[in-house]
Design an enzyme around this catalytic site. Structure first.
Site, PDB file in Angstrom:
ATOM      1  N   ASP A   1      45.160  42.748  50.093  1.00  0.00           N
ATOM      2  CA  ASP A   1      44.666  43.838  49.284  1.00  0.00           C
ATOM      3  C   ASP A   1      44.643  45.006  50.290  1.00  0.00           C
ATOM      4  O   ASP A   1      45.418  45.283  51.318  1.00  0.00           O
ATOM      5  CB  ASP A   1      43.151  43.538  48.996  1.00  0.00           C
TER       6      ASP A   1
ATOM      7  N   ASP B   1      47.384  47.970  41.324  1.00  0.00           N
ATOM      8  CA  ASP B   1      45.909  48.133  40.782  1.00  0.00           C
ATOM      9  C   ASP B   1      45.466  49.407  40.501  1.00  0.00           C
ATOM     10  O   ASP B   1      46.196  50.271  40.883  1.00  0.00           O
ATOM     11  CB  ASP B   1      45.018  47.305  42.024  1.00  0.00           C
TER      12      ASP B   1
ATOM     13  N   ASP C   1      38.151  43.012  37.084  1.00  0.00           N
ATOM     14  CA  ASP C   1      36.851  42.760  37.953  1.00  0.00           C
ATOM     15  C   ASP C   1      35.947  42.017  37.238  1.00  0.00           C
ATOM     16  O   ASP C   1      34.774  42.602  36.942  1.00  0.00           O
ATOM     17  CB  ASP C   1      36.525  43.883  38.608  1.00  0.00           C
TER      18      ASP C   1
ATOM     19  N   ASP D   1      38.782  52.054  34.702  1.00  0.00           N
ATOM     20  CA  ASP D   1      38.280  51.194  35.712  1.00  0.00           C
ATOM     21  C   ASP D   1      36.804  50.955  35.416  1.00  0.00           C
ATOM     22  O   ASP D   1      36.023  51.849  35.865  1.00  0.00           O
ATOM     23  CB  ASP D   1      38.460  51.996  36.916  1.00  0.00           C
TER      24      ASP D   1
END
Length: 972
Positions: free
Chosen positions: A457, A570, A646, A311
């Site tokens: 989300d 995610d 992202d 991440d």
């Protein structure tokens, strides 16, 4: 979404809209982490770039450093020719490291379809080493091997199919693969095979036994030991490998500390590495995911490319750092052939790429096989993994399309997505509540902009407890979904794989009671810090855990869910905000006792696999799933879509989205896209418009934004920009039949939907480094505008003797040529290839499902010989009935001799539809005297037409034939 960064290098969760409340830090967190969380709550909206210090370099990764410290030279490994065993499908032979006398077992398999498999493992193991499961779709079928020749230092094998053979040299050990008399690839030609054997720690009780017994090793026979002369020759290479033999003495071999985290290594040093030399090759591609050019750079003087799912907050561009996914597949291409290397290892992996000349790695008779001699350019590739075995597939092509077929035969093809998934998706972190969802949904209708899916989300869940809904913001989820379904639209909700530790949370309690959580090295449930605060991490490597997870998507388990609710996975690298490198500790333990270091890059694949299966099961096996995943591995293409993570609202991030998706497409993952507009920061209108124009021509088309960015629904940037965005989205919808057919071909054959130019033009060296334009299927060439304030772009049209047509102006252009095209804000440069036929639906409605029975327009682009061909796949767009019941149409269109014909490309399928053909547009056609439509058993009818002399465009109006019918249209 990524964790936010702070100056101390510790990461924690940001707050959330509209009124963020930072989660309380669990007692186990350090004061610095708690301070970071509090600070972040105060500093919402502050965006920082990636903090490189949070992620390892090769020098900070002890095994990478050890491997890299081994320099090219004569390998200390020797093949024991007397141990050779040949069976119908494989050859097995022992290797011995003359520096430490540890024996290995080399296995070579010839595989059907022009592939070779090489496996190296320890001959005598203290315990099993990890071998990657669930990635291959089955045991690859083998071909018969045979010995063609042999002398005292080599053996020559025929690899079965084709003209390939393999020469294995015993001392120093190397393998050279040839096609006829051409050297194609060499293995260990630089002597960089490293295999750190399992051992007992020197200060352990068991290690006080004699070394051979302690390691369970068999001492090589006297005849296999080096002679005095051989020992003298190998002294230099043995010295070079001294570090490998004494690795247990080096810092980081049994315990490694990075920042505040210590990794205990119960198995000690276990890394593996191997080098491959590619003579005649200067262009290599693949090994995603990196924010990098399509054509990979050499890594001399810097870090290798890293494959370790992480991440990474607002990642840097043109950097070999690891990102969210890893596919250990590298393609090598020149004008003569394409090759592939598939390194099947799920541990942290580094890949070095270096330039060389063939003369530096060839000697003796091998120089005779090198066209161009020793000065031939060469690319060397070195793979280094922390654990596991060496299991590598050599894909021998020789064409790019052969490579895709070969890789698909191993790991499967891209799943055929439901049609709606190829349409436009509207997302943000977060739509606040049911009223917000309703307002956004109505806004698309009010502004006449089509869309299919709205996304929710993490804030939609009750305290970030996945599989739930916030009772205040989303109290009536089924009614909300029903309102969307009435408009034939869908919703996606996020379900992340970190589970809030809460004794009142049913999902957590069930996982704990079933003992499905990943464990710490001490055997307790592994807990880390993520969006909900303290979170457990289900062990998705456990098939029983995956089955349970799948069951949670049943309508009676996932309360409030309906048929039109789909899923977003995610943070599934997995992301652990307070973990080393923002991920799980490597010494965490999974089912079967395997350490996380062994399985890390598989975790995201398993999450997406279990989620997709859950969607299939909830419908009784009828409906196709849609699951978006951030983390991925080889084989992830079988389960859904991925995106580039992202990104940021910056022009360079817009540009890099193209090579990032092209790299994924080369390794089987066609369903790729980037967050339109950029996740971080707020785009200026020009950037937003250009990003919609780019996204409309990428496989996965979703706008998404960070919670702290301004709202950016398409109608919020003024009438002019709204119109431009609407036009881009409408272009996507008009081309949905083409997209769907391209994905059908990818599903059937493994060919990428979005592909570099060199895939279709493999001998055109101009195409080898182009990554700002690309092909969709083999029919459309796209060169989006990605530069700020652009007034013109350079477009390369490939194909000697071919023609291309501008899809807007219908101007005919001859290839090959590089042309300068003047552009405006409305420009999306797209060209249809002469000789192709593309089906479109030009009655764009509010969602793709509303267009199901609408008529088609065929665009026939005539090639230099006045011919064209194309096809169309049609089914219900959402079920498996095309497979289970044969309910589909695969139509073939062909233009030749001034006649356009429609016939079945696959008579096994049938499907009833009221869709018909309302128009045929023929590009590059002269004006006929008359046009006639002919169908079996029906009187020939005359069609109306118009002809534009300036552009040579012939438009035939209302043939009015069903898309399933056979017919012909003659120009007379």
């Amino acid at each position: 979404m990524s964790a936010l960064c702070d100056p101390s290098g510790v990461v924690g969760p940001p707050g959330s809209a509209p009124s963020p409340k930072p989660a309380a830090a669990p007692p186990s967190l350090s004061s610095s982490v708690m301070a970071a969380v509090a600070c972040l709550a105060l500093l919402l909206g502050v965006v920082c770039a990636v903090d490189r210090s949070n992620f390892k370099t090769c020098d900070q990764s002890s095994f990478c450093k050890r491997q890299r410290n081994v320099k090219p030279g004569n390998s200390p490994y020797r093949a024991l020719l007397d141990s050779l065993q040949l069976s119908q499908d494989s050859m097995k032979i022992q290797l011995v490291n003359e520096a430490n006398k540890v024996p290995l077992l080399l296995e070579i398999y010839g595989l059907k379809g022009n592939m070779t498999r090489i496996r190296i493992n320890e001959l005598n193991l203290l315990k099993p080493r990890y071998e990657v499961p669930d990635v291959l779709v089955g045991d690859p079928p083998t071909t018969r091997l045979s010995v063609m020749g042999r002398d005292d230092n080599s053996v020559e094998l025929s690899l079965g199919e084709g003209a390939h053979k393999l020469i294995l040299t015993a001392k120093p050990f190397r393998m050279d693969l040839l096609e006829g008399r051409d050297l194609v690839l060499s293995v260990n030609s630089r002597g960089l095979l490293v295999f750190e054997h399992l051992r007992l720690k020197k200060d352990s009780e068991a290690s006080k036994e004699p070394e051979s017994e302690a390691e369970g090793a068999t001492e090589p026979s006297e005849s296999s030991l080096p002679t005095e002369h051989e020992s003298s020759e190998s002294e230099k290479s043995e010295e070079a490998f001294k570090e490998a033999d004494e690795a247990e003495e080096e810092p980081g071999s049994w315990e490694e500390t990075f920042k505040t985290h210590t990794d205990s290594k119960i198995n000690g040093p276990t890394s593996v590495g191997l080098d491959f030399s590619l003579p005649g090759v200067e262009n290599v591609y693949g090994i995603p995911e990196h924010a990098e050019n399509l054509r990979l750079r050499t890594t001399e003087g810097g870090d290798p490319y890293r494959l370790y799912n992480l991440d990474v907050f607002q990642y840097e561009l043109y950097n070999p750092m690891a990102l969210y996914g890893s596919v250990p597949v590298l393609l090598a291409h020149n004008a003569q052939r394409t090759l592939g290397i598939f390194w099947l290892n799920a541990a942290e992996t580094w890949v070095d790429i270096t330039s060389n000349t063939a003369g530096k790695t060839l000697f003796g008779k091998m120089l005779d096989y090198m066209q161009g001699g020793g000065e031939t350019p060469q690319t060397d590739v070195r793979w280094m993994s922390e654990s596991g075995i060496i299991d590598v597939f050599l894909l021998l092509g020789p064409s790019p399309k052969d490579i895709f077929r070969q890789y698909a035969s191993l790991t499967g093809t891209q799943a055929l997505p439901p049609l709606f998934a190829l349409a436009y998706h509207q997302s943000r972190w977060n739509y606040n509540d049911e009223d917000d969802v309703s307002a956004v949904d109505s806004g698309f209708d009010e502004h006449d902009i089509p869309y299919d899916v709205i996304w929710l989300d993490i804030e939609h869940a009750d305290g970030k407890r996945y599989f739930t809904w916030d009772p205040n913001k989303f109290p009536h989820p089924r009614e909300m979904l029903q309102r969307l379904a009435a408009k034939r639209r869908k919703m996606v909700s996020i379900v992340d794989p970190h589970i809030k530790v809460d004794s009142n949370f049913r999902v957590h309690n069930e996982i704990r009671s079933r003992d499905f959580y990943t464990k710490t090295k001490d055997g307790s449930d592994y807990e880390g810090w993520c969006w909900p605060g303290s979170a457990g991490y289900p062990d998705f490597t456990n098939p029983e855990m995956r089955a349970w997870w799948s069951s949670m998507f049943a309508y009676d388990q996932y309360e409030g869910s309906m048929e039109n609710l789909y899923t977003w996975n995610d943070m599934n690298e997995p992301s652990v905000f307070n973990g080393p490198e923002v991920t799980m500790h490597k010494d965490a333990v999974h089912k079967g006792g395997w350490e996380h270091r062994d399985v890390h890059n598989l975790y995201g694949l398993y999450v997406q696999m279990a989620t997709a299966l859950g969607q299939v099961q909830r419908s009784g096996g009828v409906e196709r799933p849609f699951v978006l995943s951030r983390a991925f591995f080889a084989g992830s293409q079988r389960y859904g879509a991925v995106w580039t993570g992202d990104n940021a609202a910056e022009w360079d991030h817009l540009k890099i989205s193209i090579p990032m998706c092209l790299s994924l497409s080369l390794v089987g993952i066609s369903f790729c896209g980037a967050d339109v507009g950029g996740f971080f920061k707020s785009p200026e209108p020009e950037l937003l418009v250009r990003w919609y124009q780019v996204g409309a021509y990428q496989p996965f088309f979703r706008a998404h934004a960070h919670v702290d960015t301004i709202r950016r629904e398409p109608w919020l940037f003024g009438e002019e920009n709204k119109a431009l965005i609407r036009d881009a989205i409408r272009e996507r919808y008009a081309l949905l039949p083409f997209w769907y057919t391209a994905f059908y071909h990818s599903y059937r054959t493994g060919q990428p939907v979005m592909r570099p130019l060199w895939v279709e033009y493999p001998q055109d060296v101009t195409t080898f480094s182009i990554d700002d334009q690309y092909l969709l299927g083999d029919a459309l060439l796209v060169h989006p505008v990605t530069a700020q304030g652009a007034r013109g772009i350079q477009v390369y049209l490939p194909g000697k003797g071919e023609v291309w047509y501008d899809v807007r102006t219908h101007q005919k252009l001859h290839a090959p040529q590089t042309l300068y095209l003047t552009v405006t804000m409305s420009s999306i440069p797209v060209y249809q290839r002469g000789g192709s036929i593309v089906a479109r639906k030009e009655r764009v409605r509010r969602s793709s499902d509303c267009m199901q029975n609408d008529p088609y327009t065929l665009y026939v682009a005539l090639g230099p010989q006045g011919t064209a061909k194309g096809d169309l796949f049609v089914d219900d767009g959402h079920t498996y009935n095309f497979e289970t019941k044969g309910q589909y149409l695969h139509r073939r269109f062909s233009f030749s001799g001034n006649t356009l014909t429609a016939s079945s490309a696959d008579p096994k399928g049938s499907y009833e539809t009221s869709a018909w053909i309302e128009r045929v547009v023929i590009l590059g056609a002269g004006k006929p005297a008359a046009v006639f439509l002919k169908q079996a058993g029906v009187t020939e009818t005359r069609l109306d037409f118009t002809h534009e002399a300036d552009t040579s465009v012939l438009t035939l109006r209302k043939p009015a034939v069903n898309i399933a019918a056979d017919w012909s249209i003659s120009l007379r």
